[in-house]
Scaffold this motif. Structure first.
Motif, PDB file in Angstrom:
ATOM      1  N   TRP A 108       8.726  49.638  90.754  1.00 31.63           N
ATOM      2  CA  TRP A 108       7.638  51.502  91.602  1.00 31.63           C
ATOM      3  C   TRP A 108       6.590  50.766  92.599  1.00 31.63           C
ATOM      4  O   TRP A 108       6.559  51.371  93.933  1.00 31.63           O
ATOM      5  CB  TRP A 108       7.285  52.315  90.207  1.00 31.63           C
ATOM      6  CG  TRP A 108       6.785  53.168  91.357  1.00 31.63           C
ATOM      7  CD1 TRP A 108       5.536  53.745  91.509  1.00 31.63           C
ATOM      8  CD2 TRP A 108       7.778  54.248  91.983  1.00 31.63           C
ATOM      9  NE1 TRP A 108       5.866  55.297  91.891  1.00 31.63           N
ATOM     10  CE2 TRP A 108       6.888  55.454  91.936  1.00 31.63           C
ATOM     11  CE3 TRP A 108       9.294  54.356  91.873  1.00 31.63           C
ATOM     12  CZ2 TRP A 108       7.696  56.277  92.877  1.00 31.63           C
ATOM     13  CZ3 TRP A 108       9.447  55.382  92.543  1.00 31.63           C
ATOM     14  CH2 TRP A 108       9.185  56.638  93.518  1.00 31.63           C
ATOM     15  N   PRO A 109       5.577  49.747  91.894  1.00 34.53           N
ATOM     16  CA  PRO A 109       4.303  50.044  92.787  1.00 34.53           C
ATOM     17  C   PRO A 109       4.468  49.053  93.987  1.00 34.53           C
ATOM     18  O   PRO A 109       4.078  49.617  94.623  1.00 34.53           O
ATOM     19  CB  PRO A 109       3.365  49.134  91.927  1.00 34.53           C
ATOM     20  CG  PRO A 109       3.369  49.672  90.571  1.00 34.53           C
ATOM     21  CD  PRO A 109       5.171  49.222  90.422  1.00 34.53           C
ATOM     22  N   THR A 159       6.129  55.425  87.048  1.00 38.68           N
ATOM     23  CA  THR A 159       5.276  55.015  86.962  1.00 38.68           C
ATOM     24  C   THR A 159       5.558  53.821  85.912  1.00 38.68           C
ATOM     25  O   THR A 159       4.825  52.804  85.709  1.00 38.68           O
ATOM     26  CB  THR A 159       4.308  55.995  86.465  1.00 38.68           C
ATOM     27  OG1 THR A 159       3.991  55.810  85.670  1.00 38.68           O
ATOM     28  CG2 THR A 159       3.408  56.520  87.853  1.00 38.68           C
ATOM     29  N   VAL A 203       6.526  51.172  96.567  1.00 40.35           N
ATOM     30  CA  VAL A 203       6.404  52.413  97.391  1.00 40.35           C
ATOM     31  C   VAL A 203       5.366  51.704  98.090  1.00 40.35           C
ATOM     32  O   VAL A 203       5.215  52.629  99.411  1.00 40.35           O
ATOM     33  CB  VAL A 203       4.981  53.505  96.014  1.00 40.35           C
ATOM     34  CG1 VAL A 203       3.552  53.815  97.195  1.00 40.35           C
ATOM     35  CG2 VAL A 203       5.659  54.188  94.912  1.00 40.35           C
ATOM     36  N   ASP A 204       4.693  50.309  98.138  1.00 34.56           N
ATOM     37  CA  ASP A 204       3.660  49.816  99.038  1.00 34.56           C
ATOM     38  C   ASP A 204       5.047  49.396 100.251  1.00 34.56           C
ATOM     39  O   ASP A 204       4.421  50.009 101.409  1.00 34.56           O
ATOM     40  CB  ASP A 204       3.539  48.832  98.965  1.00 34.56           C
ATOM     41  CG  ASP A 204       2.343  48.703  97.582  1.00 34.56           C
ATOM     42  OD1 ASP A 204       1.316  50.090  97.804  1.00 34.56           O
ATOM     43  OD2 ASP A 204       1.944  48.182  97.402  1.00 34.56           O
TER      44      ASP A 204
END
Length: 119
Positions: A21-22, A16, A25-26
């Motif tokens: 990272w986001p 995180t 993940v998406d």
């Protein structure tokens, strides 16, 4: 060896803390959702059997060739008009012709073939 305990800093392993990272993940969630959606296409029994038609027609053509050769050896090579052949033999001939031309027989061809009078 000593009994000293020193804490280990594992903060560099924390996903995180990474900026990308986001987004990763998406992207993974979208790829998985697309894959699951493509597999969830409902298939009925006709679609499943439709994929079998080519191997079945090829097997029928091979069987017809073997049986036709055996009959020619036993009874001699005599040509019989299609009207005098039985339903199974006419279906086998249609299958052989369909495989040879790389196409599936149409419903109209099957209907016409099955409506012919049998000897």
């Amino acid at each position: 060896m000593t009994d000293e305990w020193r804490p280990v800093d594992l903060s560099s392993l924390d996903p995180t803390r990474r900026v990308d990272w986001p987004a990763r993940v998406d992207a993974t969630r979208r790829a998985v959702a697309a894959r699951v959606a493509s597999r969830a296409v409902p298939q009925g029994p006709l679609e499943v059997l439709g994929r079998w038609s080519r191997p079945i027609l090829a097997a029928a053509a091979v069987l017809l060739a073997l049986l036709g050769g055996a009959e020619a050896l036993l009874h001699g090579a005599v040509s019989t008009p299609p009207a005098q052949l039985g339903e199974a033999r006419r279906l086998a001939l249609l299958s052989e012709a369909s495989v040879a031309h790389g196409r599936r027989p149409s419903g109209a061809e099957l209907r016409a073939l099955l409506r012919e009078p049998t000897p």
